[in-house]
Every structure is written in structure tokens, then in C-alpha cells.
Design a protein around this motif. Sequence first.
Motif, PDB file in Angstrom:
ATOM      1  N   PRO A  91       0.833  -1.205   0.000  1.00 11.31           N
ATOM      2  CA  PRO A  91       0.000   0.000   0.000  1.00 11.31           C
ATOM      3  C   PRO A  91       0.870   1.258   0.000  1.00 11.31           C
ATOM      4  O   PRO A  91       1.908   1.308   0.655  1.00 11.31           O
ATOM      5  CB  PRO A  91      -0.813  -0.108   1.286  1.00 11.31           C
ATOM      6  N   THR A  92       0.444   2.260  -0.752  1.00 14.99           N
ATOM      7  CA  THR A  92       1.140   3.536  -0.818  1.00 14.99           C
ATOM      8  C   THR A  92       0.805   4.376   0.407  1.00 14.99           C
ATOM      9  O   THR A  92       1.656   5.091   0.926  1.00 14.99           O
ATOM     10  CB  THR A  92       0.698   4.297  -2.090  1.00 14.99           C
ATOM     11  N   ALA A  93      -0.449   4.309   0.845  1.00 15.84           N
ATOM     12  CA  ALA A  93      -0.899   5.116   1.985  1.00 15.84           C
ATOM     13  C   ALA A  93      -2.096   4.443   2.634  1.00 15.84           C
ATOM     14  O   ALA A  93      -2.775   3.607   2.032  1.00 15.84           O
ATOM     15  CB  ALA A  93      -1.274   6.509   1.511  1.00 15.84           C
ATOM     16  N   SER A  94      -2.340   4.858   3.875  1.00 15.07           N
ATOM     17  CA  SER A  94      -3.521   4.380   4.592  1.00 15.07           C
ATOM     18  C   SER A  94      -3.956   5.452   5.582  1.00 15.07           C
ATOM     19  O   SER A  94      -3.188   6.356   5.911  1.00 15.07           O
ATOM     20  CB  SER A  94      -3.238   3.075   5.338  1.00 15.07           C
ATOM     21  N   ALA A  95      -5.180   5.332   6.030  1.00 14.76           N
ATOM     22  CA  ALA A  95      -5.697   6.238   7.056  1.00 14.76           C
ATOM     23  C   ALA A  95      -6.801   5.514   7.813  1.00 14.76           C
ATOM     24  O   ALA A  95      -7.591   4.776   7.224  1.00 14.76           O
ATOM     25  CB  ALA A  95      -6.228   7.523   6.436  1.00 14.76           C
ATOM     26  N   ARG A  96      -6.833   5.757   9.108  1.00 14.60           N
ATOM     27  CA  ARG A  96      -7.845   5.153   9.979  1.00 14.60           C
ATOM     28  C   ARG A  96      -8.665   6.271  10.606  1.00 14.60           C
ATOM     29  O   ARG A  96      -8.119   7.254  11.077  1.00 14.60           O
ATOM     30  CB  ARG A  96      -7.180   4.334  11.077  1.00 14.60           C
ATOM     31  N   VAL A  97      -9.978   6.087  10.605  1.00 14.44           N
ATOM     32  CA  VAL A  97     -10.885   7.022  11.258  1.00 14.44           C
ATOM     33  C   VAL A  97     -11.653   6.245  12.314  1.00 14.44           C
ATOM     34  O   VAL A  97     -12.177   5.165  12.042  1.00 14.44           O
ATOM     35  CB  VAL A  97     -11.851   7.667  10.239  1.00 14.44           C
ATOM     36  N   VAL A  98     -11.695   6.819  13.522  1.00 18.79           N
ATOM     37  CA  VAL A  98     -12.401   6.209  14.641  1.00 18.79           C
ATOM     38  C   VAL A  98     -13.561   7.130  15.013  1.00 18.79           C
ATOM     39  O   VAL A  98     -13.363   8.331  15.166  1.00 18.79           O
ATOM     40  CB  VAL A  98     -11.458   6.015  15.855  1.00 18.79           C
ATOM     41  N   ASP A  99     -14.753   6.565  15.158  1.00 23.67           N
ATOM     42  CA  ASP A  99     -15.897   7.397  15.522  1.00 23.67           C
ATOM     43  C   ASP A  99     -16.050   7.501  17.035  1.00 23.67           C
ATOM     44  O   ASP A  99     -15.280   6.899  17.789  1.00 23.67           O
ATOM     45  CB  ASP A  99     -17.175   6.904  14.849  1.00 23.67           C
ATOM     46  N   HIS A 100     -17.030   8.254  17.466  1.00 22.82           N
ATOM     47  CA  HIS A 100     -17.244   8.501  18.892  1.00 22.82           C
ATOM     48  C   HIS A 100     -17.627   7.245  19.666  1.00 22.82           C
ATOM     49  O   HIS A 100     -17.541   7.224  20.878  1.00 22.82           O
ATOM     50  CB  HIS A 100     -18.309   9.582  19.077  1.00 22.82           C
ATOM     51  N   GLN A 101     -18.023   6.194  18.978  1.00 22.09           N
ATOM     52  CA  GLN A 101     -18.371   4.937  19.641  1.00 22.09           C
ATOM     53  C   GLN A 101     -17.215   3.945  19.642  1.00 22.09           C
ATOM     54  O   GLN A 101     -17.354   2.823  20.092  1.00 22.09           O
ATOM     55  CB  GLN A 101     -19.587   4.313  18.961  1.00 22.09           C
ATOM     56  N   GLY A 102     -16.070   4.342  19.108  1.00 23.82           N
ATOM     57  CA  GLY A 102     -14.902   3.472  19.085  1.00 23.82           C
ATOM     58  C   GLY A 102     -14.802   2.586  17.857  1.00 23.82           C
ATOM     59  O   GLY A 102     -13.849   1.837  17.714  1.00 23.82           O
ATOM     60  N   GLY A 103     -15.780   2.656  16.958  1.00 21.21           N
ATOM     61  CA  GLY A 103     -15.718   1.887  15.721  1.00 21.21           C
ATOM     62  C   GLY A 103     -14.741   2.539  14.757  1.00 21.21           C
ATOM     63  O   GLY A 103     -14.596   3.760  14.738  1.00 21.21           O
ATOM     64  N   PHE A 104     -14.049   1.735  13.970  1.00 23.16           N
ATOM     65  CA  PHE A 104     -13.078   2.306  13.037  1.00 23.16           C
ATOM     66  C   PHE A 104     -13.209   1.693  11.650  1.00 23.16           C
ATOM     67  O   PHE A 104     -13.695   0.580  11.485  1.00 23.16           O
ATOM     68  CB  PHE A 104     -11.636   2.126  13.537  1.00 23.16           C
TER      69      PHE A 104
END
Length: 143
Positions: A42-55
Motif C-alpha cells: 500500500p502507498t498510503a492508509s488512514a484510519r478514522v475512529v468514531d465517537h463509539q470506538g468503531g473504526f
Amino acid sequence: MNPAESSSRKDRQDAPATPWLPGHPLWEAAFDPPHLGIPANPTASARVVDHQGGFIEIFVSVAKGRIVDAGFLTSLPGPGMAAASLWCAAVLGASLAEAVKAPPKPPPGLPAVHELRRAVRLAARAGQSALVRAARPPAPHNG
């Protein structure tokens, strides 16, 4: 095969209007997601986590300015897998400029409070962040 089986198969070939029924593309994306996992190199990645802890974490592999592979990891079952898989499918083969403009949208007819809407927002945010990272020039190597 008897005539009843024949008509039954024909009915299944026409995708059902209800997203959570087998045979609908959204059902396939939710329960058998084609882009689940980390692509090779992979060239790049990003993780987003919501207010409930789900990602949702999106990975993109870029070559010559085009997305050649995309994948994801998520802690959200069903809707999270569908949203992330739909995002990956939407950008596969696109240039970075095209991909930035092509976030997936939830299927029409879903209630506004449906979990899929939350997951679509998370997938789009993670995907957009991964695209921004992929567009950055590589850092100089001092070694």
C-alpha cells in the motif's frame, strides 16, 4: 432442474430492491466484501475512529497516479464492511484527482438513522485521508 427451480434462479438473477437481501450488491459488499484486507504494497492508509470506538481503515496502492488496488479493515460489521468495500470499488482504477471526487453514497431509500450512513461517512473520511497521504511527495531518505 424443474421449472420451479428455473424461475427461482431467474428471480435471484434480478437484484432485489431491498439492500439486505441476498443477491443485492450491497448485501454482497456487507457479507462477502471483495476489498477486505490490506493490499500488497500500500502507498498510503488512514484510519478514522468514531465517537463509539468503531473504526474503518482504508489502504490504497497508487502507481503512475492511478489507484491500482484498495483495501480496508474495520471493526464495524455489515454496514461498515459494505461502506468500506463500496468506497474501495468506487476509486479502483481512478486517478487521485478523480478518486477525491468519488465518495460512495448510501443506496436510496435507507432511513436517515441507518447504521450504513454512519459507516459511509467513516469510510469516506478514511478514504479521503488516505488519498491525501498518497498524493504527498515521499519524504527524503537520509540514510
